[in-house]
Design a protein around this motif. Structure first.
Motif, PDB file in Angstrom:
ATOM      1  N   PHE A 155      -3.369  25.578   8.913  1.00  0.00           N
ATOM      2  CA  PHE A 155      -1.725  24.958   9.420  1.00  0.00           C
ATOM      3  C   PHE A 155      -2.092  24.307   8.216  1.00  0.00           C
ATOM      4  N   TYR A 156      -1.465  23.044   6.959  1.00  0.00           N
ATOM      5  CA  TYR A 156      -1.301  22.625   6.346  1.00  0.00           C
ATOM      6  C   TYR A 156      -0.567  21.722   6.213  1.00  0.00           C
ATOM      7  N   ARG A 157      -0.332  20.307   5.884  1.00  0.00           N
ATOM      8  CA  ARG A 157       0.051  19.850   6.244  1.00  0.00           C
ATOM      9  C   ARG A 157       0.217  18.293   5.228  1.00  0.00           C
ATOM     10  N   TYR A 158       1.219  17.211   4.442  1.00  0.00           N
ATOM     11  CA  TYR A 158       0.813  16.910   3.614  1.00  0.00           C
ATOM     12  C   TYR A 158       1.874  15.502   4.360  1.00  0.00           C
ATOM     13  N   GLY A 159       1.755  14.519   3.346  1.00  0.00           N
ATOM     14  CA  GLY A 159       2.507  13.503   3.787  1.00  0.00           C
ATOM     15  C   GLY A 159       2.705  12.100   3.047  1.00  0.00           C
ATOM     16  N   VAL A 160       3.226  11.174   2.922  1.00  0.00           N
ATOM     17  CA  VAL A 160       2.745   9.396   2.447  1.00  0.00           C
ATOM     18  C   VAL A 160       3.994   8.524   2.958  1.00  0.00           C
ATOM     19  N   GLU A 161       2.350   7.469   3.197  1.00  0.00           N
ATOM     20  CA  GLU A 161       3.533   6.283   3.960  1.00  0.00           C
ATOM     21  C   GLU A 161       3.679   5.277   3.108  1.00  0.00           C
ATOM     22  N   ALA A 162       4.080   4.106   2.851  1.00  0.00           N
ATOM     23  CA  ALA A 162       4.122   2.854   2.545  1.00  0.00           C
ATOM     24  C   ALA A 162       4.586   1.536   3.148  1.00  0.00           C
ATOM     25  N   SER A 163       3.600   0.630   3.361  1.00  0.00           N
ATOM     26  CA  SER A 163       3.161   0.029   3.650  1.00  0.00           C
ATOM     27  C   SER A 163       3.588  -1.322   3.239  1.00  0.00           C
ATOM     28  N   LEU A 164       3.992  -2.720   4.047  1.00  0.00           N
ATOM     29  CA  LEU A 164       4.143  -3.752   3.131  1.00  0.00           C
ATOM     30  C   LEU A 164       3.285  -4.964   4.380  1.00  0.00           C
ATOM     31  N   THR A 168       0.635  -1.105  -0.135  1.00  0.00           N
ATOM     32  CA  THR A 168       0.322  -0.142  -0.189  1.00  0.00           C
ATOM     33  C   THR A 168       1.149   1.444   0.084  1.00  0.00           C
ATOM     34  N   PHE A 169       0.457   2.011  -1.214  1.00  0.00           N
ATOM     35  CA  PHE A 169       1.271   3.341  -0.762  1.00  0.00           C
ATOM     36  C   PHE A 169      -0.150   4.368  -0.743  1.00  0.00           C
ATOM     37  N   THR A 170      -0.179   5.664  -0.616  1.00  0.00           N
ATOM     38  CA  THR A 170      -0.481   6.565   0.405  1.00  0.00           C
ATOM     39  C   THR A 170       0.433   7.743   0.339  1.00  0.00           C
ATOM     40  N   VAL A 171      -0.708   8.712  -0.438  1.00  0.00           N
ATOM     41  CA  VAL A 171      -0.378  10.425  -0.448  1.00  0.00           C
ATOM     42  C   VAL A 171      -1.470  10.662   0.143  1.00  0.00           C
ATOM     43  N   TYR A 172      -1.152  11.710   1.256  1.00  0.00           N
ATOM     44  CA  TYR A 172      -2.297  12.628   2.000  1.00  0.00           C
ATOM     45  C   TYR A 172      -1.536  14.143   2.039  1.00  0.00           C
ATOM     46  N   GLY A 173      -2.796  14.812   1.890  1.00  0.00           N
ATOM     47  CA  GLY A 173      -2.451  16.477   1.930  1.00  0.00           C
ATOM     48  C   GLY A 173      -3.976  17.159   2.959  1.00  0.00           C
ATOM     49  N   GLY A 174      -3.721  17.968   3.752  1.00  0.00           N
ATOM     50  CA  GLY A 174      -5.131  18.922   4.106  1.00  0.00           C
ATOM     51  C   GLY A 174      -4.383  20.390   4.242  1.00  0.00           C
ATOM     52  N   PHE A 175      -5.480  21.165   4.879  1.00  0.00           N
ATOM     53  CA  PHE A 175      -5.354  22.078   5.602  1.00  0.00           C
ATOM     54  C   PHE A 175      -6.909  22.426   6.112  1.00  0.00           C
ATOM     55  N   GLU A 176      -6.617  23.146   7.494  1.00  0.00           N
ATOM     56  CA  GLU A 176      -7.756  24.004   8.810  1.00  0.00           C
ATOM     57  C   GLU A 176      -7.167  25.099   8.342  1.00  0.00           C
ATOM     58  N   THR A 177      -8.246  26.673   8.405  1.00  0.00           N
ATOM     59  CA  THR A 177      -7.881  27.425   8.877  1.00  0.00           C
ATOM     60  C   THR A 177      -9.359  28.040   9.636  1.00  0.00           C
ATOM     61  N   GLN A 178      -8.741  29.000   9.822  1.00  0.00           N
ATOM     62  CA  GLN A 178      -9.652  29.464  11.020  1.00  0.00           C
ATOM     63  C   GLN A 178     -10.673  31.240  10.094  1.00  0.00           C
ATOM     64  N   THR A 179     -12.101  30.982  10.243  1.00  0.00           N
ATOM     65  CA  THR A 179     -12.898  31.669   9.518  1.00  0.00           C
ATOM     66  C   THR A 179     -13.336  32.746  10.681  1.00  0.00           C
ATOM     67  N   GLY A 180     -13.251  32.907  11.844  1.00  0.00           N
ATOM     68  CA  GLY A 180     -14.008  33.468  12.683  1.00  0.00           C
ATOM     69  C   GLY A 180     -13.083  34.068  13.553  1.00  0.00           C
ATOM     70  N   GLY A 181     -13.820  34.640  14.910  1.00  0.00           N
ATOM     71  CA  GLY A 181     -13.104  34.784  16.272  1.00  0.00           C
ATOM     72  C   GLY A 181     -11.769  35.741  16.109  1.00  0.00           C
ATOM     73  N   ASN A 182     -11.020  35.546  16.880  1.00  0.00           N
ATOM     74  CA  ASN A 182      -9.241  36.211  17.470  1.00  0.00           C
ATOM     75  C   ASN A 182      -8.628  35.250  16.093  1.00  0.00           C
TER      76      ASN A 182
END
Length: 770
Positions: A414-423, A393-407
């Motif tokens: 943040f944003y993040r990305y990564g890769v994982e390999a599993s056998l 298995t090979f997995t590639v992922y990425g994502g982000f989160e942002t604040q749209t209100g408040g202080n």
């Protein structure tokens, strides 16, 4: 917020009234809506605690079922009514009426005599041979309720059980099972137990080679005793039982089709001459899609062995558990010799592989309060990487989160990305012979991964990890997960001036971005019987042991207190012992009600090269799956008072080396898919050592006085494929308040907007908390 809540309540009340009125508005003339069928038990001989469960079980038998209700409303009936009469069998109106809607269940649809006979028959099956059932109808505002009054009378009990069999091999085999019989003198007569007894004997015989025997070849006669409410039972073999059901069978040749497709035109039986013979098995696989040894290792049966159902099921379980086959079918065929049947069986295994390669893409959206984000996962799999059912298995992922209100604060986006390999290998790969079980497929798993996390206004983290270990099931209730070695490496990068200034003011924040290096074994043991539906009490237990650099730290004589702290790859390696235990108990208190409880504890002991657990290994409390009256990672440690820092109200996650948590909740069904729960949670986290920057955070003998307590209620929507949960909780005990002021019962004021804003916590989650 308050105006919105009032508006929502008004709209909900209006919908209730509208749905309630419309449920009878469109009924045909002289018809009544059937809204309920209930069973009342009239008996002086049944103990009080059994009356309600018996009544509920009998009500489940009544037909037809009333229209589906949710919180007293009948939305499907309402939609059926407002759809009117569709002009054709297509279109939105037809879909709304016939696919989504539900026609009214009328009183005229109820056959009271049929239901009376149904209830009477069920009571007789439970041993109430002289039961009586009568019914009556109550009508109010064109809504009808049918009440069935059941009088069970005295229950019949078993006087004696006799295994009336002959001295043949089959008779002796049946007689040998007598000591484990489900039918015992003194117990109530129960038809369900008689059916289960026939199946028990059949299962025992299947494990003694009687392949063609079935429960239908047994009869259990019932003879009432004249001097009381008792019966005698006689277990006998039917006279018409065929000869082949009376003899045990043995395995002859075993044929395996590893690459069978359903388009081949049915299951064909091979001749030994056209198959490849390997280790006692005949393989029909001209394209060599699978290595012979992998499938041979999965086979439990061997030529010449006695057929048993246990080996039959274990072989199927092994083949399915390899994870490479879409369908697994087997067939046993009588072997003829000189035109005469023998007591031998040829075994055929037809295995239809899954597609060797697959690609799955997931796009997720998430929102919580003023935080919004998205994530994408791309997963590629090869289910037969080296022709031995290995899963790559090979997995590639990425994502982000942002604040749209408040202080907006430093921790907001943040944003993040990564890769994982599993056998994953469907067997144990070890330098020595190790077969922990043959009932389930064990697995050897290698995993490696990399992740980059960027909190744009604060810091970035580079993380790398590798693990190698084994997973196996001992039986249906016990599971083991042993990572012989797990290595994790974290390095910070690009720390912003703003975050650096904040760390200078609040030193504990430095711990979140410290370079980390852990290596060592991890073991988890799980035991549960929650799959059992016949038990009133079920449980779940998971215990874990996590070790890092223990032997290496001892060899290096590391001691951070004495200034001997060592690094690997520019990171102080972590030296610790971490133990966790999670116990859950479930008690059914009705057909649709359960009391669920959880007790969990975690202890991390850091020494030598470390003073506390690395950040990613520490415990936290609060949130939708913990103490729900406090938001995630905001509770503790100990009696330490959480603080907001800076003009942007930055709030640091609160973590600890020790955790104790207790939860209990009552769960029950309201109507249809809607369930509710009332709960109470308690617990906290603590640090192993005192920290001058966090007064009151260290664990001590006074830990009980630093436990937080919260309570609340919630709704759960059981959609079968997922459970959507919404819980409202409030604190009852706040540990960071001064002693003597931590219980806050006297401050509860639901009418106060300020109190609600500061104390009511709403948790939206998927699945149960435990």
């Amino acid at each position: 917020m308050g105006n919105r809540l009032v508006s929502l309540c008004c709209i909900t009340a209006a919908l209730f009234c509208l749905a309630s009125c419309s449920s009878t508005k469109y009924l045909p003339e002289n018809e009544h809506l059937y809204v309920k069928g209930e069973v009342e038990i009239d008996s002086d001989t049944i103990p009080e605690q059994y009356i309600d469960p018996l009544s509920e079980s009998l009500e489940e038998l009544l037909r037809p079922k009333p229209n589906t209700t949710i919180l007293g409303m009948r939305p499907q009936l309402y939609l059926y009514n407002i759809a009117g009469e569709p002009k054709s069998d297509r279109g939105f109106r037809n879909w709304l009426k016939n696919k989504v809607g539900q026609p009214p269940v009328l009183l005229s649809d109820v056959n009271r005599e049929y239901n009376e006979n149904l209830l009477r028959n069920r009571l007789e099956n439970l041993g109430f041979f002289q039961a009586q059932v009568v019914s009556d109808t109550t009508i109010n505002n064109r809504k009808a309720t049918v009440t069935y009054t059941a009088t069970p009378n005295i229950i019949y009990r078993i006087n004696s059980v006799t295994f009336d069999v002959d001295s043949s091999d089959l008779g002796k085999a049946i007689k040998s099972t007598e000591s484990a019989s489900l039918l015992q003198a003194g117990r109530p007569y129960n038809l369900d137990n008689i059916i289960a007894e026939r199946e028990r004997i059949d299962n025992d015989l299947k494990n003694k080679g009687y392949y063609y025997f079935s429960p239908d070849h047994l009869v259990i006669e019932v003879d009432s005793v004249s001097d009381g409410h008792q019966v005698d039972l006689y277990v006998m073999i039917k006279d018409e039982t065929p000869a082949r059901a009376k003899r045990p069978y043995y395995i002859n040749n075993i044929y395996i089709y590893p690459n069978y497709t359903l388009t081949q035109g049915g299951y064909r039986r091979a001749d030994p001459d056209e198959a490849d013979f390997y280790r006692g098995f005949y393989f029909i696989d001209p394209d060599h899609t699978f290595r012979r040894f992998a499938l041979a290792n999965a086979m439990i049966f061997r030529e010449g062995e006695l057929y048993t159902r246990g080996n039959h099921n274990r072989t199927i379980r092994q083949l399915v558990g390899m994870g490479s086959f879409r369908f697994v079918r087997n067939e046993f065929v009588d072997v003829d010799s000189a035109g005469k049947a023998t007591n031998k069986l040829d075994a055929y295994y037809y295995l239809t592989p899954m597609p060797r390669k697959g690609l799955r893409i997931e796009l997720l959206g998430k929102t919580a309060a003023v935080y919004n984000g998205s994530e994408i996962n791309v997963n590629w799999q090869h289910r037969n990487a080296f022709r031995s059912a290995e899963l790559l298995t090979f997995t590639v992922y990425g994502g982000f989160e942002t604040q749209t209100g408040g202080n907006v604060n430093l921790n907001s986006s943040f944003y993040r990305y990564g890769v994982e390999a599993s056998l994953s290998f469907p067997r144990m790969i070890a330098p020595f012979e190790w077969k922990p079980t043959k009932r389930f497929v064990p697995r050897t798993v290698f995993t490696a991964g990399y992740e980059f996390l960027n909190r744009r206004t604060a810091y970035s983290l580079n993380s790398m990890r590798f693990s190698f270990g084994y997973m196996w099931r001992e039986n249906t209730e016990k599971e083991h997960d042993l990572k012989v070695l797990e290595v994790a490496y974290v390095q910070p990068w690009n720390i912003t001036d703003a975050y650096q200034a904040l760390m200078d003011t609040v030193p504990p924040l430095r711990h979140a971005i410290e370079p980390q290096f852990t290596f060592g074994p991890i073991y988890n043991y799980t035991r549960t019987n929650t799959a059992r539906t016949d038990l009133k009490h079920t449980y779940y237990f998971k215990g874990g042991l996590d070790l890092s650099a223990n032997l290496y730290g001892i060899i290096r004589r590391a001691n951070v207190s004495e200034g001997r702290q060592y690094q690997i790859f520019n990171a102080n390696f972590s030296q610790y012992v971490k133990v966790e235990a999670d116990f859950r108990h479930y008690m059914r208190v009705g057909l649709h009600a359960t009391v669920a409880s959880r007790a969990m504890a975690g202890f991390g002991y850091s020494y030598g090269n470390s003073r506390q657990l690395p950040y990613v290994k520490q415990f936290f409390s609060g949130g939708p799956n913990g103490i729900r009256a406090f938001r995630a990672r905001t509770l503790g440690p100990g009696s330490y008072t959480p603080e907001f820092y800076g003009e942007d109200n930055f709030f640091a996650d609160q973590t600890g080396d020790i955790k104790i948590e207790l939860n209990t909740e009552y769960r029950a069904r309201l109507a249809s898919i809607v369930h509710w729960a009332a709960f109470i949670d308690a617990g906290n986290v603590w640090l192993q050592h005192a920290d001058s920057e966090k007064p009151g955070a260290a664990f001590s003998s006074n830990f009980v006085n630093e436990m937080a307590v919260g309570a609340g209620m919630g709704l759960r929507f059981d959609l079968s494929f997922l459970i959507l949960r919404g819980d409202f909780a409030m604190p009852l005990r706040i540990p960071y308040r001064p002693r003597g002021e931590r219980w806050v019962f006297d401050e509860i004021n639901f009418r106060s907007p300020d109190w609600r804003r500061n104390n009511l916590v709403f948790n939206l989650a998927i699945g149960y908390p435990f």
